[in-house]
Design a protein around this motif. Structure first.
Motif, PDB file in Angstrom:
ATOM      1  N   UNK A  89       0.880  -1.226   0.090  1.00 36.19           N
ATOM      2  CA  UNK A  89      -0.030   0.110  -0.076  1.00 36.19           C
ATOM      3  C   UNK A  89       0.777   1.116   0.053  1.00 36.19           C
ATOM      4  N   UNK A  90       1.924   1.283   0.773  1.00 33.89           N
ATOM      5  CA  UNK A  90       2.795   2.240   0.950  1.00 33.89           C
ATOM      6  C   UNK A  90       3.513   2.700  -0.599  1.00 33.89           C
ATOM      7  N   UNK A  91       3.865   1.537  -1.086  1.00 35.10           N
ATOM      8  CA  UNK A  91       4.372   1.895  -2.542  1.00 35.10           C
ATOM      9  C   UNK A  91       3.655   2.506  -3.628  1.00 35.10           C
ATOM     10  N   UNK A  92       2.172   1.701  -3.525  1.00 37.44           N
ATOM     11  CA  UNK A  92       1.231   2.087  -4.513  1.00 37.44           C
ATOM     12  C   UNK A  92       0.999   3.845  -4.200  1.00 37.44           C
ATOM     13  N   UNK A  93       1.331   4.203  -3.094  1.00 32.34           N
ATOM     14  CA  UNK A  93       0.958   5.632  -2.622  1.00 32.34           C
ATOM     15  C   UNK A  93       2.239   6.574  -3.254  1.00 32.34           C
ATOM     16  N   UNK A  94       3.111   5.897  -3.958  1.00 34.53           N
ATOM     17  CA  UNK A  94       4.276   6.617  -4.369  1.00 34.53           C
ATOM     18  C   UNK A  94       4.475   6.566  -5.849  1.00 34.53           C
ATOM     19  N   UNK A  95       5.266   7.588  -6.429  1.00 35.25           N
ATOM     20  CA  UNK A  95       5.285   7.548  -7.914  1.00 35.25           C
ATOM     21  C   UNK A  95       6.064   6.426  -8.779  1.00 35.25           C
TER      22      UNK A  95
END
Lengths: 261, 280
Positions: A89-95
């Protein structure tokens, strides 16, 4: 494109670091097949065909299983765990480009697979009469089997990762599937000695074909007549691996989840 | 910076967000308050692009947060997200994690400066699994602001902090605001909303009850003020009044000099808030 590859590479390095630091995973993925090699190689060392021992047959099968362990099993278990921990989820919130995530997973699979194959080849030649092929065309076969096998195992691991409901349940679901496939696909027994229905069931899945391919590399050409079709069927092996890879890619794109909702 | 009009989202039968309008301006800190299950996290996750709205208009920095592919990634490069609870990357060090995430952004902060900004210098070489709850949360914030976001989303950022850590955290958030970052915060702590937010919005059962400043929420400015003091016989006396200044004037006449134990209190934001959500 270049950015995706650069970040994918950085993710691969990071994944390898994490893999190396998670000792249980290293032991489970890398050492377990070697331990199995010692057990089965020591118990069953009878000749199954002229100048072919069961331990040679078994090493070829274990190398094929190695691809399934470090690709399919590893990802189908760790990705649900990363989903639970919030990492995805954290990765999905980054570019971060999402392709970079999968490139990173692929690099980590190549790394653990490489380690595992080297260990199996090393112990197999030292202790269990495995002979490395001298014919360059066999090495070529080995190379494409490793590449195609690891790509399909990676993609099928990613595709399967959306099935377990939690990280904790993933291992209980995935490990038995892999072990049953290993039994059915002729890793622990000579494939042709298995009941017909088992052979037909195994022939649906890639592991049976990978083990057959590895036998074409590590067993003499004369052994081909002992296979089900009387030959190693390299063309069919490639075809089946490609079909599974395409199906897996399609399923992974449709079902991949970055978080538990 | 953020514009929401007629936002609707349901999960099956459950109407999680039921027609919300909200606009958040550049450089402000907006706090979304509400009981558990009121729809705070759903709204924030729609703005962050994790969930897709069923209806209504949502714009973040002028873009659709649900955009996929390149457009979605471009928007995520301009926002920062601090999620509610995460326990990932346990085997990496603080420094490794920050250095890695810096590669995702076009203009990342300097990692060493970032580490000192969130006060993790002593832990930079430590594995994340060894961090305390507060340290872990500061790392989460560091990861949220590493790309110099124009908007920062903070979902219950100080849950489980000790009072000292909470104050330090507030200073960090106010410093970010002073640098021009727009911040959307959800919290259960009313003192936190009061200390940080320019405006607060109270949401109950998917609907916004009121949006105003912390000082005026729920008619707080007009509410009765409590004046209390110690009378000459040693008793604490207290009076509720809408004209506290008059009471003070009388007290000044009554006492020569200091009024013992004097306090003048308006209802706390928490009292106002509890009254608001209680009425619902």
């Amino acid at each position: 494109m270049l950015r995706t590859l650069t970040i994918g590479w950085a993710r691969g390095i990071l994944e390898i670091k994490q893999f190396n630091r998670a000792r249980e995973a290293v032991v489970f993925t890398i050492a377990f097949p070697v331990i199995l090699l010692f057990i089965f190689g020591s118990v069953f060392n009878n000749e199954i065909a002229p100048s072919v021992t069961f331990s040679q047959y078994f090493v070829a099968g274990m190398i094929a299983s190695g691809l399934v362990n470090s690709g399919f099993q590893n990802l189908a278990i760790t990705i649900p765990m990363e989903r639970d921990s919030g990492a995805l989820k954290r990765l999905r919130g980054t570019p971060m480009p999402i392709e970079a995530f999968f490139i990173g997973k692929g690099i980590q699979v190549l790394y653990s697979m490489g380690l595992q194959v080297l260990l199996l080849l090393g112990f197999g030649t030292l202790f269990f009469g495995l002979e490395l092929p001298s014919d360059p065309s066999k090495w070529l076969t080995f190379a494409w089997l490793l590449i195609l096998g690891s790509i399909s195992a990676t993609i099928l691991g990613i595709a399967f990762s959306s099935i377990p409901k939690s990280g904790r349940g993933a291992s209980a679901l995935v490990s038995p599937i892999v072990i049953i496939l290993q039994f059915f696909s002729g890793v622990f027994f000579v494939f042709t000695s298995l009941p017909g229905w088992m052979q037909q069931f195994a022939a649906i899945f890639p592991l049976k074909w990978l083990t057959q391919g590895m036998r074409s590399v590590f067993l003499p050409e004369s052994f081909a007549s002992q296979e089900v079709a009387g030959s190693y069927e390299l063309g069919r092996i490639a075809l089946i691996l490609i079909i599974w890879t395409v199906l897996g890619t399609f399923f992974a794109i449709k079902t991949f989840k970055w978080s538990r909702i | 910076m953020i514009l929401i009009e007629g936002l609707v989202k349901s999960y099956g039968e459950h109407q999680a967000v039921d027609g919300v309008d909200l606009s958040i301006e550049k450089g402000e800190i907006f706090a979304l308050l509400g009981p558990n299950g009121a729809g705070k996290t759903t709204i924030v996750e729609i703005l962050e692009g994790y969930r897709v709205a069923d209806g209504g208009k949502v714009l973040v920095l002028g873009e659709d947060p649900a955009a996929k592919g390149r457009a979605g990634a471009a928007l995520r490069g301009r926002i920062g997200i601090v999620l509610q609870d995460s326990s990932d990357s346990q085997d990496l060090t603080v420094l490794e994690t920050l250095q890695h995430f810096a590669t995702y952004y076009s203009a990342p902060r300097n990692v060493d400066e970032l580490i000192s900004l969130v006060n993790l210098e002593e832990k930079s070489q430590a594995k994340i699994r060894t961090l305390s709850g507060g340290q872990r949360r500061r790392l989460d914030v560091a990861l949220g602001i590493i790309g110099q976001p124009e908007i920062l989303f903070l979902d219950e950022p100080t849950t489980g902090f000790d009072p000292r850590a909470r104050r330090d955290f507030w200073d960090l958030i106010l410093a970010l605001k002073n640098n021009g970052t727009t911040i959307l915060l959800t919290t259960h702590y009313l003192d936190e909303a009061e200390a940080l937010a320019d405006r607060v919005g109270v949401i109950v059962a998917g609907k916004i009850l009121e949006i105003s400043t912390p000082a005026t929420l729920g008619g707080r400015m007009k509410a009765l003020t409590t004046v209390s003091w110690q009378s000459l016989d040693g008793q604490i006396e207290s009076v509720e009044s809408d004209k506290p200044t008059e009471i003070i004037r009388e007290l000044i006449k009554k006492f020569d000099g200091e009024i013992p134990a004097l306090s003048i209190t308006r209802p706390s934001l928490e009292e106002i808030y509890l009254k608001m959500i209680g009425e619902k």
